[in-house]
Scaffold this motif. Structure first.
Motif, PDB file in Angstrom:
ATOM      1  N   GLY A  41      24.657 -11.823   1.700  1.00 47.00           N
ATOM      2  CA  GLY A  41      23.881 -13.525   1.619  1.00 47.00           C
ATOM      3  C   GLY A  41      22.673 -12.846   1.007  1.00 47.00           C
ATOM      4  N   HIS A  42      21.297 -14.252   1.255  1.00 39.43           N
ATOM      5  CA  HIS A  42      20.092 -13.423   0.812  1.00 39.43           C
ATOM      6  C   HIS A  42      19.030 -13.764   1.281  1.00 39.43           C
ATOM      7  CE1 HIS A  42      23.071 -14.833  -3.188  1.00 39.43           C
ATOM      8  NE2 HIS A  42      22.416 -13.514  -3.286  1.00 39.43           N
ATOM      9  N   LEU A  43      18.543 -13.126   0.685  1.00 41.05           N
ATOM     10  CA  LEU A  43      16.619 -12.576   1.992  1.00 41.05           C
ATOM     11  C   LEU A  43      15.641 -13.265   0.774  1.00 41.05           C
ATOM     12  CD1 LEU A  43      15.041 -12.189   3.982  1.00 41.05           C
ATOM     13  CD2 LEU A  43      15.459  -9.911   3.552  1.00 41.05           C
ATOM     14  N   LEU A  44      15.046 -14.569   0.996  1.00 38.86           N
ATOM     15  CA  LEU A  44      14.164 -14.893  -0.219  1.00 38.86           C
ATOM     16  C   LEU A  44      12.877 -14.482   0.603  1.00 38.86           C
ATOM     17  CD1 LEU A  44      13.242 -16.825  -2.622  1.00 38.86           C
ATOM     18  CD2 LEU A  44      13.777 -18.962  -1.425  1.00 38.86           C
ATOM     19  N   LEU A  45      11.926 -13.899   0.363  1.00 38.06           N
ATOM     20  CA  LEU A  45      10.613 -13.446   0.750  1.00 38.06           C
ATOM     21  C   LEU A  45      10.073 -13.976  -0.084  1.00 38.06           C
ATOM     22  CD1 LEU A  45      11.487  -9.812   1.583  1.00 38.06           C
ATOM     23  CD2 LEU A  45      11.269 -12.217   3.075  1.00 38.06           C
ATOM     24  N   GLU A  46       8.222 -14.325   0.320  1.00 38.61           N
ATOM     25  CA  GLU A  46       7.196 -14.225   0.164  1.00 38.61           C
ATOM     26  C   GLU A  46       6.292 -13.867   0.658  1.00 38.61           C
ATOM     27  OE1 GLU A  46       5.842 -18.085  -1.551  1.00 38.61           O
ATOM     28  OE2 GLU A  46       8.072 -18.602  -3.230  1.00 38.61           O
ATOM     29  N   VAL A  47       5.296 -13.192  -0.064  1.00 40.31           N
ATOM     30  CA  VAL A  47       4.776 -11.786   0.677  1.00 40.31           C
ATOM     31  C   VAL A  47       3.117 -11.648  -0.363  1.00 40.31           C
ATOM     32  CG1 VAL A  47       6.507 -10.487   2.048  1.00 40.31           C
ATOM     33  CG2 VAL A  47       5.386 -10.274  -0.131  1.00 40.31           C
ATOM     34  N   PRO A  48       2.137 -12.178   0.418  1.00 42.39           N
ATOM     35  CA  PRO A  48       1.296 -12.182  -0.764  1.00 42.39           C
ATOM     36  C   PRO A  48       0.533 -10.130  -0.730  1.00 42.39           C
ATOM     37  CG  PRO A  48       0.367 -11.685   1.826  1.00 42.39           C
ATOM     38  CD  PRO A  48       1.712 -11.780   1.926  1.00 42.39           C
ATOM     39  N   ASP A  49       0.319 -10.165  -1.979  1.00 45.22           N
ATOM     40  CA  ASP A  49      -0.624  -8.911  -3.067  1.00 45.22           C
ATOM     41  C   ASP A  49      -1.725  -8.542  -1.820  1.00 45.22           C
ATOM     42  OD1 ASP A  49      -1.132  -6.928  -4.792  1.00 45.22           O
ATOM     43  OD2 ASP A  49      -0.540  -8.171  -6.684  1.00 45.22           O
ATOM     44  N   PRO A  50      -1.405  -7.205  -2.135  1.00 43.36           N
ATOM     45  CA  PRO A  50      -2.222  -6.952  -0.623  1.00 43.36           C
ATOM     46  C   PRO A  50      -3.730  -6.091  -1.373  1.00 43.36           C
ATOM     47  CG  PRO A  50      -0.914  -4.902  -0.536  1.00 43.36           C
ATOM     48  CD  PRO A  50      -0.207  -6.604  -1.150  1.00 43.36           C
ATOM     49  N   VAL A  51      -3.240  -6.341  -3.299  1.00 46.01           N
ATOM     50  CA  VAL A  51      -4.763  -6.438  -3.852  1.00 46.01           C
ATOM     51  C   VAL A  51      -6.419  -6.887  -2.999  1.00 46.01           C
ATOM     52  CG1 VAL A  51      -5.916  -5.923  -6.133  1.00 46.01           C
ATOM     53  CG2 VAL A  51      -3.504  -5.105  -5.552  1.00 46.01           C
ATOM     54  N   ARG A  52      -6.378  -7.899  -3.396  1.00 49.61           N
ATOM     55  CA  ARG A  52      -7.541  -8.874  -3.239  1.00 49.61           C
ATOM     56  C   ARG A  52      -7.230  -9.694  -2.338  1.00 49.61           C
ATOM     57  NH1 ARG A  52     -11.275  -9.635  -7.692  1.00 49.61           N
ATOM     58  NH2 ARG A  52      -9.493 -10.512  -8.465  1.00 49.61           N
ATOM     59  N   PRO A  53      -7.166 -10.007  -1.022  1.00 50.72           N
ATOM     60  CA  PRO A  53      -6.201 -11.080  -0.345  1.00 50.72           C
ATOM     61  C   PRO A  53      -7.457 -11.657   0.523  1.00 50.72           C
ATOM     62  CG  PRO A  53      -5.695  -8.376   0.857  1.00 50.72           C
ATOM     63  CD  PRO A  53      -6.658  -8.933  -0.122  1.00 50.72           C
ATOM     64  N   PHE A  54      -8.613 -11.531   0.286  1.00 49.36           N
ATOM     65  CA  PHE A  54      -9.418 -11.578   1.622  1.00 49.36           C
ATOM     66  C   PHE A  54     -10.531 -12.392   0.847  1.00 49.36           C
ATOM     67  CE2 PHE A  54      -8.204  -8.260   3.493  1.00 49.36           C
ATOM     68  CZ  PHE A  54      -7.457  -8.466   4.843  1.00 49.36           C
ATOM     69  N   GLY A  55     -10.052 -13.718  -0.083  1.00 44.83           N
ATOM     70  CA  GLY A  55     -10.907 -14.659  -1.167  1.00 44.83           C
ATOM     71  C   GLY A  55     -10.421 -13.741  -2.473  1.00 44.83           C
ATOM     72  N   THR A  56     -10.535 -15.512  -3.395  1.00 46.39           N
ATOM     73  CA  THR A  56     -10.299 -14.754  -4.598  1.00 46.39           C
ATOM     74  C   THR A  56     -10.970 -15.342  -5.616  1.00 46.39           C
ATOM     75  OG1 THR A  56      -8.183 -14.445  -4.277  1.00 46.39           O
ATOM     76  CG2 THR A  56      -8.891 -15.207  -6.587  1.00 46.39           C
ATOM     77  N   PRO A  57     -11.995 -14.676  -6.844  1.00 45.66           N
ATOM     78  CA  PRO A  57     -12.999 -15.288  -7.459  1.00 45.66           C
ATOM     79  C   PRO A  57     -12.391 -15.754  -8.390  1.00 45.66           C
ATOM     80  CG  PRO A  57     -12.743 -13.117  -7.864  1.00 45.66           C
ATOM     81  CD  PRO A  57     -12.049 -13.137  -6.537  1.00 45.66           C
TER      82      PRO A  57
END
Length: 296
Positions: free
Chosen positions: A208-224
Motif C-alpha cells: 500500500g501507499h502512504l501520501l504525505l504533505e508536510v511543511p518545509d521547515p526553512v521558513r514556516p512562520f510567515g512568508t514575505p
C-alpha cells in the motif's frame, strides 16, 4: 458518533499548567542536547495567553515546540477557537480543489486503490475532490474532532472514524485494511510523528501507499510576498508541534519499511511544502545487525 470531549479550563492552581508538558532539554528526534531557541513569540492572532517557543536541534535540525501542549491543551485551544466549516471565496475554493486533484493524481501511475483513509480529514474536502479522480475508490476519514461526523453526514466519506490513528483500538480495528493512507499537513501537529508513521504502516495493506504533505521547515512562520508591505503573518502559529527536515523524514520512512517513490515541492498552494509518496514493503524491515563483542 459521540463528540470529542473538550476540557473545561476552570480555575487553575497557582504555578500549575495542566495544558503544557514540562520543558525538555533534549531533541525528541535524535536525543541531542545541543538546542537553540529559534522562535519566541506571542501565540499569534488566537489571543491565547503566554508565548510559544520553538527550539531547534543543532545536530539534526529538527525544530519542535518546547514546551509542548498536552492533549488537553490542544483540545482547549480548539474549545476556545472552534473551527467552523470553511468559509472562503470561490477563488480560494477553486485553488483548494485544484490542489486536492493534483494530490490525488499522484496515485494514477499505480493500480486503482480500493480503499483510502484520509487521516486528519477535517470536513472531508479532500475525499470529496479525490473521488473525481478515483471514482471506484472507497474513501474513509479519520479526525479527532466532531468535524468528521459532519463530513460523513455530508456524504464526503463512506466511513467516519473519530479519534487518533495511534489509538490501539483504532489501529487494531483498521489493521491492513487500506491501499492508501494520506496525511495532508497532519504529521507536524501530532505528538509523536514516528508513532503516526508506524500506525499508518499497520493499517496499510502490504504494497500500500502512504501520501504525505508536510511543511518545509526553512521558513514556516510567515512568508514575505515580494514586498515588506505585504508580509503575511500566520494565524495559527502555535499549532505545529514538529518541523522535520526532509532528509530526516525520508530516512525515518526507509527505516520503518517504506520505499520512497517520489518527493516534490507543492506549489503554489500550500507554499513551501513537500509531497512524499512512499510504498509499504511487503515484508517487515530487517532489524539492524548487532555487532558482536570483540575478543581480546
Amino acid at each position: 458518533m459521540p463528540p470529542t470531549p473538550r476540557p473545561d479550563p476552570g480555575r487553575l492552581a497557582q504555578g500549575a499548567d495542566p495544558f503544557h508538558e514540562p520543558r525538555r532539554d533534549d531533541c525528541p528526534w535524535c536525543g541531542s542536547r545541543q538546542l537553540r531557541t529559534r522562535v519566541r513569540a506571542p501565540e499569534g492572532m488566537r489571543r491565547t495567553p503566554g508565548t510559544f517557543v520553538v527550539d531547534e536541534c543543532r545536530e539534526c535540525a529538527h525544530a519542535f515546540q518546547n514546551p509542548r501542549p498536552t492533549t488537553d491543551g490542544m483540545l482547549l485551544r480548539h474549545h476556545q477557537h472552534p473551527v467552523e466549516d470553511d468559509i472562503c471565496s470561490n477563488r480560494a475554493d477553486r485553488r483548494r480543489r485544484r490542489h486536492h486533484r493534483g494530490a490525488a493524481r499522484a496515485l494514477l501511475p499505480y493500480p486503482e486503490p480500493e480503499s483510502w483513509l484520509d487521516v486528519g480529514t477535517g470536513h472531508g474536502h479532500f475525499p470529496e475532490t479525490a473521488r473525481e479522480i478515483h471514482p471506484y475508490t472507497s474513501f474513509d476519514g479519520l479526525d479527532p474532532t466532531p468535524r468528521i461526523q459532519r463530513a460523513w453526514e455530508a456524504g464526503r466519506v463512506e466511513e467516519a472514524h473519530q479519534g487518533l490513528l495511534t489509538d490501539p483500538e483504532i489501529t487494531a480495528r483498521l489493521r491492513a485494511r487500506y491501499d492508501v493512507v494520506s496525511m495532508f499537513h497532519h504529521l507536524e501537529h501530532t505528538a509523536d510523528p514516528r508513532e503516526e508513521l508506524r500506525a499508518a504502516r499497520t493499517v496499510l495493506r502490504p504494497g500500500g501507499h502512504l501520501l504525505l504533505e508536510v511543511p518545509d521547515p526553512v521558513r514556516p512562520f510567515g512568508t514575505p510576498l515580494g514586498n515588506r508591505r505585504f508580509w503575511k503573518p500566520p494565524h495559527d502559529r502555535p499549532r505545529p508541534l514538529h518541523l522535520m527536515p526532509l532528509r530526516n523524514l525520508l530516512t525515518e520512512l526507509r527505516s520503518l519499511g517504506y520505499e520512497v517513490l517520489t518527493t516534490r515541492p507543492c506549489t503554489p498552494l500550500p507554499a513551501r511544502a513537500h509531497r512524499i509518496l512512499a510504498r509499504r514493503h511487503t515484508t517487515p524491515p530487517a532489524a539492524p545487525p548487532q555487532s558482536s563483542p570483540s575478543t581480546p
